[in-house]
Design a protein around this motif. Structure first.
Motif, mmCIF file in Angstrom:
data_model
loop_
_atom_site.group_PDB
_atom_site.id
_atom_site.type_symbol
_atom_site.label_atom_id
_atom_site.label_comp_id
_atom_site.label_asym_id
_atom_site.label_seq_id
_atom_site.Cartn_x
_atom_site.Cartn_y
_atom_site.Cartn_z
ATOM 1 N N ILE A 3 0.823 -1.204 0.000
ATOM 2 C CA ILE A 3 0.000 0.000 0.000
ATOM 3 C C ILE A 3 0.861 1.259 0.000
ATOM 4 N N PHE A 6 1.054 3.649 -2.872
ATOM 5 C CA PHE A 6 0.007 4.642 -3.139
ATOM 6 C C PHE A 6 0.199 5.925 -2.325
ATOM 7 N N GLY A 51 -8.715 7.393 3.261
ATOM 8 C CA GLY A 51 -7.325 7.158 2.878
ATOM 9 C C GLY A 51 -6.397 7.154 4.071
ATOM 10 N N THR A 54 -6.613 3.888 5.828
ATOM 11 C CA THR A 54 -5.971 2.810 5.065
ATOM 12 C C THR A 54 -4.464 2.788 5.298
ATOM 13 N N PRO A 148 -0.054 -1.900 6.080
ATOM 14 C CA PRO A 148 -1.512 -1.765 6.153
ATOM 15 C C PRO A 148 -2.066 -2.407 7.418
ATOM 16 N N GLU A 179 -7.324 -4.775 -8.613
ATOM 17 C CA GLU A 179 -7.011 -4.361 -7.251
ATOM 18 C C GLU A 179 -7.789 -5.196 -6.237
ATOM 19 N N LEU A 183 -6.975 -7.773 -2.732
ATOM 20 C CA LEU A 183 -7.538 -7.530 -1.408
ATOM 21 C C LEU A 183 -8.375 -8.696 -0.895
ATOM 22 N N ASP A 208 -10.988 0.208 3.888
ATOM 23 C CA ASP A 208 -9.730 0.059 3.145
ATOM 24 C C ASP A 208 -9.999 -0.133 1.658
ATOM 25 N N VAL A 212 -8.790 2.518 -1.452
ATOM 26 C CA VAL A 212 -7.979 2.127 -2.606
ATOM 27 C C VAL A 212 -8.730 2.388 -3.911
ATOM 28 N N PHE A 215 -8.827 5.983 -5.464
ATOM 29 C CA PHE A 215 -7.684 6.504 -6.210
ATOM 30 C C PHE A 215 -7.946 6.436 -7.710
#
Length: 685
Positions: A3, A6, A51, A54, A148, A179, A183, A208, A212, A215
């Motif tokens: 993570i 990001f 965010g 996360t 994370p 993505e 997860l 979470d 993601v 984004f």
């Protein structure tokens, strides 16, 4: 999935969200708040909170969560807005920005500021709504770059979720599904572009997943709900209460409109469309491309020079001539296209000033209306970053010294509310930025008196423009008393120096009792320059085309010797200081008779000068090379460039050239540098 990859994207997007939040807060009408603005402020806080959670940025998550709850109450009508509440929200936004910068620098946020703003927000909740706000249960201090968090708030591995994508194009949807595969385990997927649902067993929390996904798409384009354990194929969305059970800290789901409303979906799709058509690129990569294009322009100029040197031998080769013309046109188009990548609208700069004006006017007890014009006018990114501080000084100066107190304005028959205008527009190859106020204006006599009091050598014959320029002298101030805003006589000289460092100039127009207009003239970019090539002796120099006004052949009757070695040229009843470039820069084999030279009339620092040159070569576009980085600072020279024949030409600095010329004369060097005698050849006035 790491993570931490990001992080940069989160920091950039959080910066944009905080800027949007501030803009909407400043525009809010507390008596009749716009619901769309309140929703936009809430959505910004909600996205940042997701965010931050996360990435384990606990302090930022807590601060945003408390603010988010208050904003939710405001948009539901449970909390009545007032000006002091908006001020508190703005203060919270500032602290969130500081926390964001701390995490960006891998530091811990200021705990004292965090506790203070949380206490203030909780006090508002108690006083206005009678109950404290819920605080998320996360560790108060997280490492700056944590792994994370998957243990404290993660659901069980077998917990099934349904992730719904609303109005998401197939290309983006494929990326989102990739993505999701990182997860958890995808059980099924179905639907169309209007609504596509993915069922999975998640290894992280719903928050979470949302952080993601956001984004790539907007928060309004995603809905997450719990799914029955038996749902293995095409899962149906669960009722809203079930969604709340997996996200207990969410204040309200109102920011995600129901998918059944087609109009809302269409609006969301339109809003999200531009995001998918843009990419984030490092400024360093853009600069590298610009440098390469600059080298290409130089190479093209060299080829042009070679073809010209061939003379008649090339005229018969039409394919060579056509090829060179095509190369020149394509190189120019490529250069303009690449340069446009660095161009940013002035709205990026102007958007910072509603807050500056609001805070400064509050400190001064003044009522100010801010008007912005030409926000779409574009300027090079490097200049945008450097012009903000000078503009801030000028705005604060107008608010403090220019615009009168409300009572004074009323007594003068003016509206109590003063008006400050920020305007930008293109003017030839430059951009013109104006800071205008409808205040008291500048008092010429008062400025002259203050200058004499400071020991400055000033004359009553100075033009208004020259008198107004006195405010840029170091330590100069007409303020009766020092305030938190200004009055110490520092800042304005730095403003002028910084603007000149960007190749620009400052001009002032003022009318006593009516107001002042401060104009900043800047080149559109510092990388490429439209210039006038001139010849002095055996040397070629470049004059910035924006400074050139006209050229003429001086007549003996129009030149006058002044006190000392100064000479002026009369041009349409205006007497201009004469600068002989060959004297200032010690150029040999130059024309020394001024009547055989060409006088180029140029402008710098609000004044006009007559430069004596041997020959005008012509107009051309040159690639600017920084001289200080590659050699050292040279008086009278701002930069250098490479000509088509491979030789180096110096780009002249008009004001620096004038100072250099004066310094040499004052040092008594002019006699040995001047082969002709002004007092013999030119009639005295």
């Amino acid at each position: 999935m790491d993570i931490a990859d990001f992080f940069d994207t989160f920091f950039e997007e959080a910066e944009e969200l905080l800027a949007d939040m501030e803009q909407h807060l400043l525009e809010l009408d507390v008596d009749d708040p716009d619901s769309e603005q309140l929703n936009a402020i809430f959505r910004a806080a909600h996205s940042i909170k997701g965010g931050a959670g996360t990435f384990g940025f606990g302090v930022l998550q807590k601060t945003t969560h408390i603010l988010e709850n208050l904003l939710d109450s405001a948009r539901k009508g449970e909390l009545s807005l007032r000006a002091d509440l908006v001020d508190t929200f703005l203060e919270a936004k500032d602290i969130m920005h500081e926390q964001l910068n701390a995490y960006r620098n891998e530091e811990e946020p200021n705990q004292e500021a965090y506790e203070r703003i949380c206490q203030t927000l909780q006090q508002i909740a108690l006083e206005e709504m009678g109950e404290p706000l819920e605080v998320p249960t996360v560790a108060p201090a997280q490492p700056a770059a944590p792994e994370p968090a998957t243990t404290e708030n993660a659901p069980a591995a077998e917990n099934r979720l349904v992730v719904s994508f609303i109005n998401v194009k197939e290309k983006d949807r494929a990326l989102l599904i990739e993505e999701l595969e990182q997860l958890g385990d995808i059980l099924s997927q179905s639907g169309d572009e209007q609504r596509f649902e993915v069922a999975l067993t998640a290894s992280v929390s719903a928050d979470d997943i949302e952080a993601v996904m956001c984004f790539i798409i907007e928060p309004e384009q995603i809905q997450i709900s719990a799914a029955p354990a038996a749902a293995q194929s095409a899962p149906a969305p669960v009722a809203e209460p079930a969604a709340k059970s997996i996200k207990p800290e969410a204040p309200a789901p109102a920011e995600k409109p129901a998918a059944s409303k087609a109009a809302d979906e269409k609006s969301t799709a339109k809003k999200a469309a531009p995001e998918s058509s843009s990419i984030r690129v490092s400024v360093d990569k853009v600069d590298q491309i610009i440098n390469l294009v600059g080298e290409l322009i130089i190479t093209q100029s060299m080829l042009d020079q070679t073809v010209n040197d061939l003379g008649e031998r090339s005229t018969g080769n039409s394919s060579l001539q056509n090829g060179m013309s095509l190369l020149q046109r394509n190189a120019r188009d490529l250069q303009e296209a690449v340069m446009s990548i660095r161009m940013i609208p002035m709205e990026f700069v102007f958007s910072r000033f509603p807050r500056v004006v609001r805070d400064t006017a509050g400190k001064l007890g003044k009522e100010i209306e801010l008007v912005t014009e030409g926000k779409s006018t574009e300027l090079d990114k490097s200049l945008v970053e450097r012009i903000t501080d000078p503009l801030t000084h000028l705005v604060r100066n107008s608010l403090d010294h220019g615009i009168e107190m409300p009572e004074v304005r009323e007594a003068l028959g003016k509206p109590r509310q003063g008006k400050l205008t920020l305007a930008a527009r293109h003017q030839g190859g430059n951009i013109l930025i104006e800071v205008k106020d409808d205040g008291a204006g500048m008092d010429r006599e008062r400025l002259l008196a203050k200058a004499r009091e400071n020991g400055m050598n000033v004359s009553d014959t100075l033009s208004d423009e020259e008198v107004y320029q006195l405010i840029f002298a170091p330590g100069f101030s007409t303020a009766a008393e020092v305030t938190d805003v200004s009055g110490r006589g520092v800042g304005m000289d730095v403003v002028k120096r910084n603007i000149q460092g960007m190749g620009g100039r400052v001009e002032i127009q003022s009318t006593l009792g009516e107001g002042t207009n401060t104009r900043i003239v800047l080149p559109l970019t510092l990388a490429i320059l439209d210039g006038m090539s001139i010849k002095v002796g055996g040397e070629t120099f470049i004059l910035p085309l924006s400074t050139v006004l006209e050229s003429l052949q001086p007549a003996k009757n129009d030149m006058y010797a002044m006190a000392g070695d100064d000479v002026v040229l009369k041009v349409r009843d205006e007497y201009l200081p004469v600068i002989a470039i060959h004297e200032a820069l010690d150029v040999e084999n130059a024309i020394t008779d001024p009547t055989r030279s060409i006088a180029v009339i140029v402008q710098g620092e609000g004044r006009r000068y007559a430069l004596l040159v041997d020959e005008l070569i012509g107009q051309q576009q040159v690639v600017v090379k920084n001289l200080e980085e590659n050699y050292r600072k040279v008086p009278g020279v701002s930069a250098a460039t490479i000509l088509g024949d491979g030789s180096v030409a110096l780009i002249l600095d008009i004001t620096g050239l004038h100072r250099l010329s004066r310094a040499k004369k004052e040092a008594g060097k002019s006699a040995s540098l001047t082969p002709y005698s002004y007092d013999k050849e030119i009639a005295l006035s």
